[in-house]
Design a protein around this motif. Structure first.
Motif, PDB file in Angstrom:
ATOM      1  N   THR A  35       0.744  -1.011  -0.102  1.00 42.20           N
ATOM      2  CA  THR A  35       0.047  -0.210  -0.195  1.00 42.20           C
ATOM      3  C   THR A  35       0.641   1.204   0.066  1.00 42.20           C
ATOM      4  OG1 THR A  35      -1.753  -1.285   1.293  1.00 42.20           O
ATOM      5  CG2 THR A  35      -1.825   1.199   1.406  1.00 42.20           C
ATOM      6  N   PRO A  49     -11.768   9.415   2.928  1.00 47.61           N
ATOM      7  CA  PRO A  49     -12.560   9.062   1.823  1.00 47.61           C
ATOM      8  C   PRO A  49     -13.665   9.895   1.821  1.00 47.61           C
ATOM      9  CG  PRO A  49     -12.166   6.973   2.933  1.00 47.61           C
ATOM     10  CD  PRO A  49     -11.721   8.039   3.856  1.00 47.61           C
ATOM     11  N   TRP A  70     -17.059   6.756  -4.247  1.00 54.71           N
ATOM     12  CA  TRP A  70     -15.970   7.018  -3.142  1.00 54.71           C
ATOM     13  C   TRP A  70     -14.585   7.032  -3.665  1.00 54.71           C
ATOM     14  CZ3 TRP A  70     -16.866   8.251   1.983  1.00 54.71           C
ATOM     15  CH2 TRP A  70     -18.226   8.179   2.293  1.00 54.71           C
ATOM     16  N   ILE A 124     -10.463   8.564  -2.689  1.00 50.81           N
ATOM     17  CA  ILE A 124      -9.529   9.221  -1.613  1.00 50.81           C
ATOM     18  C   ILE A 124      -8.611  10.164  -2.161  1.00 50.81           C
ATOM     19  CG2 ILE A 124      -7.422   8.555   0.070  1.00 50.81           C
ATOM     20  CD1 ILE A 124      -8.483   5.543  -0.098  1.00 50.81           C
ATOM     21  N   SER A 128      -9.010   5.702  -6.403  1.00 51.79           N
ATOM     22  CA  SER A 128     -10.144   4.934  -6.146  1.00 51.79           C
ATOM     23  C   SER A 128     -10.085   3.924  -5.074  1.00 51.79           C
ATOM     24  CB  SER A 128     -10.251   3.850  -7.589  1.00 51.79           C
ATOM     25  OG  SER A 128     -11.278   2.886  -7.595  1.00 51.79           O
ATOM     26  N   THR A 129     -11.061   4.059  -4.336  1.00 48.82           N
ATOM     27  CA  THR A 129     -11.192   2.943  -3.180  1.00 48.82           C
ATOM     28  C   THR A 129     -11.355   1.483  -3.564  1.00 48.82           C
ATOM     29  OG1 THR A 129     -13.344   3.479  -2.827  1.00 48.82           O
ATOM     30  CG2 THR A 129     -11.898   4.891  -1.552  1.00 48.82           C
ATOM     31  N   ALA A 137      -9.239  -1.624  -2.739  1.00 49.88           N
ATOM     32  CA  ALA A 137      -9.992  -2.738  -1.942  1.00 49.88           C
ATOM     33  C   ALA A 137      -9.704  -4.155  -2.894  1.00 49.88           C
ATOM     34  CB  ALA A 137     -11.615  -2.699  -1.978  1.00 49.88           C
ATOM     35  N   HIS A 170      -7.922   5.441   7.485  1.00 53.18           N
ATOM     36  CA  HIS A 170      -7.275   6.857   7.839  1.00 53.18           C
ATOM     37  C   HIS A 170      -6.974   7.080   8.968  1.00 53.18           C
ATOM     38  CE1 HIS A 170      -7.231  11.309   7.472  1.00 53.18           C
ATOM     39  NE2 HIS A 170      -6.955  11.134   6.253  1.00 53.18           N
ATOM     40  N   MET A 221     -10.809   3.652   4.724  1.00 54.95           N
ATOM     41  CA  MET A 221     -10.439   4.038   3.439  1.00 54.95           C
ATOM     42  C   MET A 221     -10.607   2.981   2.288  1.00 54.95           C
ATOM     43  SD  MET A 221      -6.903   6.018   4.400  1.00 54.95           S
ATOM     44  CE  MET A 221      -6.710   6.522   2.867  1.00 54.95           C
ATOM     45  N   SER A 222     -10.694   1.860   2.847  1.00 52.36           N
ATOM     46  CA  SER A 222     -10.735   0.657   1.693  1.00 52.36           C
ATOM     47  C   SER A 222     -11.138  -0.771   2.838  1.00 52.36           C
ATOM     48  CB  SER A 222      -9.510   0.453   0.880  1.00 52.36           C
ATOM     49  OG  SER A 222      -9.851  -0.731   0.133  1.00 52.36           O
ATOM     50  N   ASN A 260     -16.534  -3.197   0.805  1.00 50.70           N
ATOM     51  CA  ASN A 260     -15.708  -1.769   0.625  1.00 50.70           C
ATOM     52  C   ASN A 260     -17.050  -0.566   0.458  1.00 50.70           C
ATOM     53  OD1 ASN A 260     -13.413  -0.197  -0.018  1.00 50.70           O
ATOM     54  ND2 ASN A 260     -14.487   0.091  -2.111  1.00 50.70           N
ATOM     55  N   LEU A 303     -17.098   2.224   3.720  1.00 50.60           N
ATOM     56  CA  LEU A 303     -16.447   3.415   3.235  1.00 50.60           C
ATOM     57  C   LEU A 303     -16.926   4.589   4.135  1.00 50.60           C
ATOM     58  CD1 LEU A 303     -15.838   3.380  -0.629  1.00 50.60           C
ATOM     59  CD2 LEU A 303     -13.969   2.916   1.545  1.00 50.60           C
TER      60      LEU A 303
END
Length: 624
Positions: A57, A144, A153, A155, A176-177, A181, A199, A205-206, A211, A215
């Motif tokens: 990540t 998000p 949704w 970020i 893109s969340t 995910a 967060h 956030m995911s 998902n 969110l």
């Protein structure tokens, strides 16, 4: 006064009750230790998974950050070409990772959006914009939000913009969340296992499983990663805040951003392989306890009737034999003088042998012991005889048909006139229990191999990405050299071009040269990041002077006022530090090219403990 037989019956009943209690106590203790071991392995696995996914990540956000920083440099040089450089940067990122790019001015107005260039939108109410204009140049990763353009949704990941040292807005990429995910979901091993990206504010956030439904929701602040922001990783057990499923969580905090990667392994899936074995163990313990109670009651009943009839004695022997058959426990006796054995019927059944007139000797038994266990069996048996202590040995035996059984032998010794003459005890068939233990061990080994395999896959992926970046960097050099060469030829031969046309040609050539330098820096960084550090005492002033000489060879006609403080010293790797100075002083040389009276300085600015701070300053383009 109670008769001796009644006293003996009470003693037998007390002994039986004590044995049953001890059996259950040992069983419960073994099961608790087994569950603790499984939980400890699961904790280590969850922590390893969270660490691996946190690295992945962090790499994704670092990729976005590199793109933002490149865009910021391009924007400072030519804001009007926003369409061109934004399209190129978005194409360079993985497909589906970033939905669009926005440029926000200092008032919060979106002056450019790669999705909708005409719609007027304000971002001054967004937390990421408020964070970006605080004055600190850092990567901003917002909580998000629902996009005003797409309704999805996203970020926001942003970098502030500066013009002449003042805040001029921000560059925002909408990550893109769903993309995050999807990446998290690749590592989920069961339907109830989850991977969550949080967060620093506690907002989801995911989520690898649900998902869209999670969110923006807040995780309870009693979680350990919120209790201490100094902790970087750990584990805990808790019911899921969303679905209430009991899980073992491992978490890892990403450095810099404060984002937390949480891996939740459902306790049901962790203990599922163990539950069947524990159930069998409880049934076996219950059966043994029942047999012990039955045996004790039978013995007590037989003792109470020992004086009444021989028939009761015969009946008790039959019951005892049946009990041994059910429990797979047989009795044996050994004459130490002749080394001859006397076995019960159950021992013959366990050993897969038939009763014979010649009987069984110690040598016959030793030959039945599994070859790898024979030396240990003989050693323990001999030590027990010499010390006259209780014999307790578990080993394997080979049956006449070639099959193998696990047995547990217990024995005590009897002496006459100070000499050991007899040993007798029990032999129990523990093949089923041992098989269950081995099966559980194989399952744990398989789980560890799966974790190792996933780790190797991530390592291979990182190597492939590194090789790809290296190849692309080399492949880009050929067209860049062609662009630079043809632009130089065109500038020398095209006398009819206007001054503005010549300026454009010069910009093309300078851009190609800067791109070549950037590729060189990237390759150098890739090589140096894997180099071993060998610190030694260095004269930084002399090293900087040598770097300046190399830089000035590129354009001897340029006049720059260099100011390098003499006597600067530090402990550092000479190769790596030279790379640092080449980059810093080279950038200063490059960004002062349009300054009328350029000046570049290298000096010491302070010291905190053993840490010495140095600074490269210039009066060229850029921000403070």
């Amino acid at each position: 006064m109670k008769s001796p037989s009644r006293v003996l019956v009470l003693v037998v009943l007390l002994f039986t009750a004590s044995a049953v209690a001890m059996l259950w106590g040992l069983s419960v203790r073994w099961q608790d230790e087994l569950r603790k071991e499984v939980m400890a392995r699961a904790e280590r696995r969850a922590l390893q998974l969270s660490d691996a996914m946190a690295g992945q990540t962090a790499a994704q956000f670092a990729l976005v950050d590199h793109a933002l920083q490149d865009l910021r440099v391009d924007w400072v040089q030519d804001p009007a070409a926003v369409e061109q450089w934004s399209t190129a940067e978005l194409k360079s990122l993985p497909s589906g990772m970033v939905s669009h790019l926005s440029v926000v001015d200092a008032e919060g107005r979106v002056v450019y959006n790669s999705l909708d260039k005409n719609k007027e939108v304000f971002a001054d109410d967004r937390l990421h914009f408020q964070d970006a204009r605080t004055g600190a140049d850092h990567l901003v990763i917002g909580a998000p939000v629902v996009s005003r353009l797409t309704g999805q949704w996203l970020i926001p990941v942003a970098r502030p913009l500066y013009m002449e040292g003042r805040f001029a807005g921000e560059l925002v990429m909408a990550v893109s969340t769903a993309f995050l995910a999807k990446g998290l979901g690749r590592l989920v091993m069961s339907e109830q296992d989850v991977l969550i990206l949080l967060h620093p504010s506690g907002r989801v956030m995911s989520h690898s499983v649900n998902n869209s439904g999670t969110l923006g929701k807040a995780v309870p602040l009693d979680r350990p990663f919120f209790q201490s922001t100094l902790s970087t990783s750990g584990t805990y057990r808790e019911q899921g805040a969303v679905d209430g499923v009991a899980r073992l969580f491992g978490w890892k905090r990403l450095s810099g951003s404060g984002i937390v990667l949480v891996v939740g392994l459902a306790e049901a899936s962790v203990f599922a392989p163990l539950d069947a074995s524990l159930t069998r163990s409880r049934w076996l313990t219950a059966a043994l306890s029942l047999l012990l109670l039955m045996g004790g009651s039978a013995v007590a009943w037989l003792l109470s009737r020992v004086e009444r009839s021989a028939q009761a004695v015969s009946e008790s022997a039959r019951l005892l034999e049946d009990a041994q058959k059910l429990a797979k426990v047989g009795h044996w006796s050994l004459d130490l003088r002749t080394r001859d054995f006397i076995w019960s019927d159950e021992v013959y059944r366990i050993m897969g042998m038939r009763r014979s007139a010649g009987g069984v000797t110690y040598d016959d038994i030793a030959q039945r012991v599994y070859p790898e266990d024979r030396a240990a069996f003989t050693d323990q048996f001999d030590r027990a005889i010499k010390g006259g202590v209780k014999m307790d040995v578990a080993h394997r035996v080979i049956l006449p048909d070639g099959s193998i059984k696990h047995v547990h032998a217990l024995g005590i010794f009897e002496a006459e006139n100070g000499e050991l003459v007899r040993c007798q005890g029990t032999l129990q068939d523990v093949t089923e229990v041992r098989s269950a233990q081995l099966a559980l061990q194989d399952l744990n080994d398989a789980l560890e191999e799966r974790v190792d395999a996933r780790t190797r896959e991530l390592g291979a992926l990182n190597k492939e990405l590194e090789a790809f970046a290296y190849s692309v960097s080399h492949d880009l050099r050929t067209p860049l050299r062609s662009i630079h060469g043809f632009a130089s030829l065109l500038e020398e031969e095209a006398d009819t071009l206007s001054s503005e046309g010549k300026i454009h040609l010069r910009r093309i050539r300078d851009s190609a040269r800067r791109m070549g330098l950037l590729i060189t820096d990237l390759l150098t960084m890739a090589h140096q990041s894997r180099a071993e550090v060998h610190p030694q005492a260095l004269n930084l002033s002399e090293l900087a002077q040598a770097v300046v000489v190399d830089i000035e060879r590129e354009d001897p006609q340029r006049k720059v006022a260099w100011s390098i403080e003499p006597g600067l010293r530090a402990m550092a790797d000479p190769v790596l530090l030279r790379v640092v100075l080449q980059n810093l002083l080279g950038n200063a040389w490059k960004y002062t090219s349009q300054t009328p009276q350029p000046s570049i300085s290298f000096e010491r600015v302070g010291q905190t403990g053993a840490m010495v701070e140095f600074c490269v300053r210039d009066n060229g383009a850029g921000f403070d």
